[in-house]
Design an enzyme around this catalytic site. Structure first.
Site, PDB file in Angstrom:
ATOM      1  N   ASP A  29      95.010 158.610  20.548  1.00 51.41           N
ATOM      2  CA  ASP A  29      95.057 157.151  20.708  1.00 51.41           C
ATOM      3  C   ASP A  29      96.251 156.759  21.571  1.00 51.41           C
ATOM      4  OD1 ASP A  29      92.910 156.986  19.005  1.00 51.41           O
ATOM      5  OD2 ASP A  29      94.148 156.602  17.232  1.00 51.41           O
TER       6      ASP A  29
HETATM    7  N1  URA Z   1      93.488 160.572  14.545  1.00 51.85           N
HETATM    8  C1  URA Z   1      93.779 159.276  14.867  1.00 51.85           C
HETATM    9  O1  URA Z   1      93.568 158.368  14.080  1.00 51.85           O
HETATM   10  N2  URA Z   1      94.344 159.066  16.075  1.00 51.85           N
HETATM   11  C2  URA Z   1      94.642 160.038  16.961  1.00 51.85           C
HETATM   12  O2  URA Z   1      95.161 159.764  18.039  1.00 51.85           O
HETATM   13  C3  URA Z   1      94.333 161.368  16.601  1.00 51.85           C
HETATM   14  C4  URA Z   1      93.749 161.607  15.384  1.00 51.85           C
END
Ligand code: URA
Length: 239
Positions: free
Chosen positions: A109
């Protein structure tokens, strides 16, 4: 392999551009300028400089990036800058054509930091991203509220996320501080960590991926920095 073909394969532009760089004296091999585009070299492990910047030949590119917060893992980001802007342009252009350059192996993310692999080896990307290839991914979570044992037990036993009745469980989960836990997942569902933590009544404030298989993010690789993976790094991913 001819020097112009070596440069072309490594993303320095069209063959004509590469020949031009060489003829203008911008390319040196072992410290010696080479102005002959057709000069033959053994490409494997060749070290050369282009306009004073050191490069090494890689038939396929495998890299790790310490992803900083505030970057999107997309070639066409919607709000934040793309992680690809953190890489030198030859790495973004190697191979040429529509699918040029390296691609991220999975995504993190925008606000997640940590270990991200990139490659131009389609088979490697596919193998690493396949749900059947259970590479454990270790995440360091800072939660909004104090983490309790009940939450840890639930994450290990399995929680149901909104898009699938089948519970997802952490392969390992350890409380590492009042607000911190270390969570190991073998799947990669959308926002999986954030949704799992929400499912046990807490909230992710900060998320960092520290490890993929046996490969750890090196301490000396600072946010925004990248480096080539060594053969040992590659084999440690699946051990
Ligand atoms: N899980 C999430 O919620 N975000 C990420 O970036 C990676 C795994």
């Amino acid at each position: 392999m001819q020097l112009q073909d070596i440069l072309f394969s490594q993303g320095f532009g069209t063959r004509r551009v590469c020949a031009g760089l060489i003829q203008q004296g911008f390319v040196a091999v072992a410290g010696i300028p080479c102005t002959e585009p057709a000069m033959e070299f053994v490409a494997e492990d060749l070290r050369f400089t282009v306009q004073g910047v050191a490069w090494e030949y890689h038939e396929k590119a495998y890299l790790m990036l310490h992803k900083p917060a505030g970057y999107e893992c997309s070639q066409k980001p919607s709000t934040y800058p793309s992680i690809y802007t953190l890489l030198p342009s030859p790495i973004r252009q190697r191979g040429g054509g529509a699918a040029a350059g390296v691609q991220a192996v999975g995504r993190l993310d925008q606000d997640t930091t940590g270990l991200l692999l990139l490659s131009d080896d389609g088979k490697f990307i596919h193998r690493m991203s396949s749900p059947r290839h259970h590479v454990p991914k270790v995440y360091e979570v800072t939660a909004k509220h104090a983490v309790d044992d009940r939450q840890v037990q639930k994450l290990l036993a399995g929680v149901v996320l909104d898009d699938d009745p089948k519970p997802v469980r952490a392969a390992a989960c350890e409380k590492t501080g009042e607000l911190q836990l270390s969570l190991t997942l073998t799947e990669g569902k959308y926002h999986q960590v954030k949704r799992m933590i929400a499912a046990v009544g807490n909230r992710v404030e900060d998320l960092h991926r520290s490890q993929l298989g046996g490969l750890m993010l090196p301490e000396d690789l600072k946010p925004g920095q990248w480096r080539w993976l060594t053969a040992q790094d590659l084999s440690s991913i699946s051990t």
